[in-house]
Structure formats: structure tokens, C-alpha cells
Design a protein around this motif. Structure first.
Motif, mmCIF file in Angstrom:
data_model
loop_
_atom_site.group_PDB
_atom_site.id
_atom_site.type_symbol
_atom_site.label_atom_id
_atom_site.label_comp_id
_atom_site.label_asym_id
_atom_site.label_seq_id
_atom_site.Cartn_x
_atom_site.Cartn_y
_atom_site.Cartn_z
ATOM 1 N N PRO A 114 0.849 -1.202 0.000
ATOM 2 C CA PRO A 114 0.000 0.000 0.000
ATOM 3 C C PRO A 114 0.886 1.254 0.000
ATOM 4 O O PRO A 114 1.908 1.307 0.686
ATOM 5 N N PHE A 115 0.470 2.222 -0.792
ATOM 6 C CA PHE A 115 1.322 3.379 -1.017
ATOM 7 C C PHE A 115 0.471 4.636 -1.150
ATOM 8 O O PHE A 115 -0.475 4.666 -1.921
ATOM 9 N N THR A 116 0.804 5.651 -0.372
ATOM 10 C CA THR A 116 0.129 6.943 -0.444
ATOM 11 C C THR A 116 1.059 7.936 -1.132
ATOM 12 O O THR A 116 2.162 8.177 -0.634
ATOM 13 N N PRO A 117 0.656 8.493 -2.276
ATOM 14 C CA PRO A 117 1.500 9.496 -2.933
ATOM 15 C C PRO A 117 1.812 10.655 -1.986
ATOM 16 O O PRO A 117 1.034 10.957 -1.075
ATOM 17 N N PHE A 118 2.954 11.294 -2.214
ATOM 18 C CA PHE A 118 3.382 12.391 -1.343
ATOM 19 C C PHE A 118 4.278 13.348 -2.114
ATOM 20 O O PHE A 118 4.694 13.071 -3.232
ATOM 21 N N ARG A 119 4.564 14.473 -1.488
ATOM 22 C CA ARG A 119 5.482 15.461 -2.044
ATOM 23 C C ARG A 119 6.784 15.390 -1.277
ATOM 24 O O ARG A 119 6.798 15.313 -0.058
ATOM 25 N N ALA B 279 28.641 12.911 -2.508
ATOM 26 C CA ALA B 279 27.877 14.161 -2.518
ATOM 27 C C ALA B 279 26.411 13.817 -2.741
ATOM 28 O O ALA B 279 26.077 13.071 -3.666
ATOM 29 N N VAL B 280 25.544 14.343 -1.882
ATOM 30 C CA VAL B 280 24.126 13.984 -1.940
ATOM 31 C C VAL B 280 23.252 15.230 -1.884
ATOM 32 O O VAL B 280 23.679 16.292 -1.418
ATOM 33 N N LEU B 281 22.022 15.046 -2.322
ATOM 34 C CA LEU B 281 20.964 16.035 -2.156
ATOM 35 C C LEU B 281 19.881 15.350 -1.342
ATOM 36 O O LEU B 281 19.381 14.287 -1.731
ATOM 37 N N SER B 282 19.560 15.937 -0.192
ATOM 38 C CA SER B 282 18.632 15.322 0.758
ATOM 39 C C SER B 282 17.361 16.153 0.879
ATOM 40 O O SER B 282 17.346 17.333 0.523
ATOM 41 N N PRO B 283 16.303 15.549 1.430
ATOM 42 C CA PRO B 283 15.076 16.305 1.644
ATOM 43 C C PRO B 283 15.257 17.364 2.731
ATOM 44 O O PRO B 283 16.037 17.172 3.669
ATOM 45 N N GLN B 284 14.505 18.451 2.594
ATOM 46 C CA GLN B 284 14.499 19.463 3.645
ATOM 47 C C GLN B 284 13.862 18.870 4.899
ATOM 48 O O GLN B 284 14.356 19.059 5.991
ATOM 49 N N ASP B 285 12.760 18.192 4.716
ATOM 50 C CA ASP B 285 12.086 17.437 5.775
ATOM 51 C C ASP B 285 11.665 16.117 5.161
ATOM 52 O O ASP B 285 11.230 16.085 4.009
ATOM 53 N N THR B 286 11.787 15.051 5.911
ATOM 54 C CA THR B 286 11.416 13.741 5.383
ATOM 55 C C THR B 286 9.931 13.502 5.639
ATOM 56 O O THR B 286 9.500 13.447 6.787
ATOM 57 N N PRO B 287 9.131 13.386 4.568
ATOM 58 C CA PRO B 287 7.695 13.156 4.751
ATOM 59 C C PRO B 287 7.420 11.807 5.419
ATOM 60 O O PRO B 287 8.108 10.820 5.126
ATOM 61 N N GLN B 288 6.432 11.781 6.266
ATOM 62 C CA GLN B 288 6.055 10.538 6.948
ATOM 63 C C GLN B 288 5.680 9.453 5.938
ATOM 64 O O GLN B 288 5.979 8.279 6.140
ATOM 65 N N GLN B 289 5.068 9.832 4.817
ATOM 66 C CA GLN B 289 4.674 8.846 3.807
ATOM 67 C C GLN B 289 5.893 8.141 3.214
ATOM 68 O O GLN B 289 5.817 6.964 2.871
ATOM 69 N N LEU B 290 7.021 8.840 3.105
ATOM 70 C CA LEU B 290 8.258 8.207 2.623
ATOM 71 C C LEU B 290 8.743 7.179 3.641
ATOM 72 O O LEU B 290 9.098 6.051 3.279
ATOM 73 N N LEU B 291 8.738 7.556 4.898
ATOM 74 C CA LEU B 291 9.154 6.615 5.953
ATOM 75 C C LEU B 291 8.200 5.423 6.023
ATOM 76 O O LEU B 291 8.634 4.283 6.213
ATOM 77 N N ASP B 292 6.896 5.681 5.842
ATOM 78 C CA ASP B 292 5.904 4.596 5.846
ATOM 79 C C ASP B 292 6.143 3.632 4.685
ATOM 80 O O ASP B 292 6.047 2.412 4.854
ATOM 81 N N LEU B 293 6.464 4.179 3.506
ATOM 82 C CA LEU B 293 6.751 3.332 2.345
ATOM 83 C C LEU B 293 7.990 2.484 2.605
ATOM 84 O O LEU B 293 7.994 1.273 2.349
ATOM 85 N N HIS B 294 9.031 3.095 3.133
ATOM 86 C CA HIS B 294 10.259 2.360 3.450
ATOM 87 C C HIS B 294 9.962 1.220 4.424
ATOM 88 O O HIS B 294 10.412 0.085 4.234
ATOM 89 N N THR B 295 9.180 1.514 5.450
ATOM 90 C CA THR B 295 8.825 0.509 6.463
ATOM 91 C C THR B 295 7.974 -0.613 5.854
ATOM 92 O O THR B 295 8.207 -1.793 6.132
#
Length: 176
Positions: A74-79, A93-109
Motif C-alpha cells: 500500500p502506497f500513499t503518494p506524497f510530495r 555528494a548527496v541532495l537530501s530532503p528538507q524534511d522527510t515526509p512521513q509517507q516516505l518513511l511509511d513506504l520504506h517501512t
């Protein structure tokens, strides 16, 4: 043709990733161009820019159908807003999110939970969402200001990484 014990089983190197569309990929390319890369740095080619969710490593090619079907979660789209440039201690060298959306962490989990069902184990190290911009970039001046990339994430992918002559990435499946 060689057979039996002299034949090495075919394997495929896999990872799960957020795969940007052409517009986001172009914004990532523009961000990459803001860096003044030192001699010996290896910027990531534009068509390979992505955000890894899980690195799965080398897997037997014959087991490929299981991961393809078993990794739909299950996946909820996010920004996702990318705009923090960093140089990690190992010269990446990386480019990281300003804030990590909870939906990204939920998808990873959720994907971590699905991996054992297809015979794979998730990595044990903590998840650090990022897009790798270059390798061997030790000594690069990290740009402090750049445009924020606003990425509307509506899918994730299973990707095969080919080395050597077949170098490149192939998206095997998109999950929406």
C-alpha cells in the motif's frame, strides 16, 4: 556450452527506488551542475539519478518473478522537497530532503516488511533518504543555495543495475 558445476548461476543486482520523471530529473541535473566538482569526482549521470529505498544486492535471476509480484505494498503518494546539499564523510555528494515526509518513511517501512516474504532481508543500517549526486567528491565545495526540487512522488520502482558492458539501470516494474 558449459554446464553443471562449471557454470556460474546468473544473478541480477536489484534495488527499490523512487524514480524521477523527466522534469524532476532535469531539476536534479541543474542542481548537480551547481557543484564545482574536484578532479577525480564522478558525478552521477542524469539518467541514473534516483532515491534508493532499499538496496537488495545480487539475487539469483531465476528468483526474479517473486520480487516483482511480492513487492507491491500500500502506497500513499506524497510530495518530497529536495534542497539540502551535503558531502558525506566517504566522499559521496548527496541532495537530501528538507524534511522527510512521513509517507516516505511509511513506504520504506512497508517495503521492509514485504522483503522477507520474497526471501530478501532489509538492510540493517538506518535509512537516510538522499539522491547521490557524485562519488569520489572529497573536497568539493558544497553549494549552500539552490532551488528546492518539489517532487510529486506517485510511484516507486524495482530496478536492475547492470555493470560492465551492460552498464546502466533498467526499471523492471513500477508500483503505484
Amino acid at each position: 556450452m558449459a554446464t553443471s558445476s562449471t557454470t556460474t548461476p546468473q544473478s541480477t543486482r536489484l534495488f527499490l527506488a523512487l524514480w524521477p520523471d523527466a522534469a524532476v530529473r532535469e531539476q536534479l541535473r541543474a542542481w548537480r551542475e551547481l557543484w564545482n566538482w574536484p578532479r577525480g569526482a564522478s558525478p552521477v549521470h542524469t539518467d541514473k539519478l534516483h532515491m534508493t529505498l532499499h538496496f537488495l544486492g545480487n539475487q539469483p535471476a531465476e528468483s526474479l518473478p517473486a520480487p516483482l509480484d511480492g513487492l507491491a505494498v500500500p502506497f500513499t503518494p506524497f510530495r518530497l522537497q529536495l534542497g539540502v546539499a551535503e558531502l558525506w564523510h566517504n566522499g559521496i555528494a548527496v541532495l537530501s530532503p528538507q524534511d522527510t515526509p512521513q509517507q516516505l518513511l511509511d513506504l520504506h517501512t512497508a517495503l521492509s516488511g514485504a522483503l522477507p516474504g520474497v526471501g530478501l532481508q532489509p538492510e540493517q543500517r538506518p535509512y537516510r533518504p538522499h539522491v547521490t549526486m557524485a562519488r569520489r567528491a572529497k573536497g568539493v565545495a558544497v553549494p549552500q543555495n539552490g532551488p528546492v526540487i518539489d517532487w510529486a512522488v506517485d510511484h516507486y520502482t524495482l530496478v536492475e543495475s547492470k555493470t560492465g558492458d551492460g552498464s546502466g539501470y533498467t526499471v523492471l516494474r513500477e508500483y503505484r
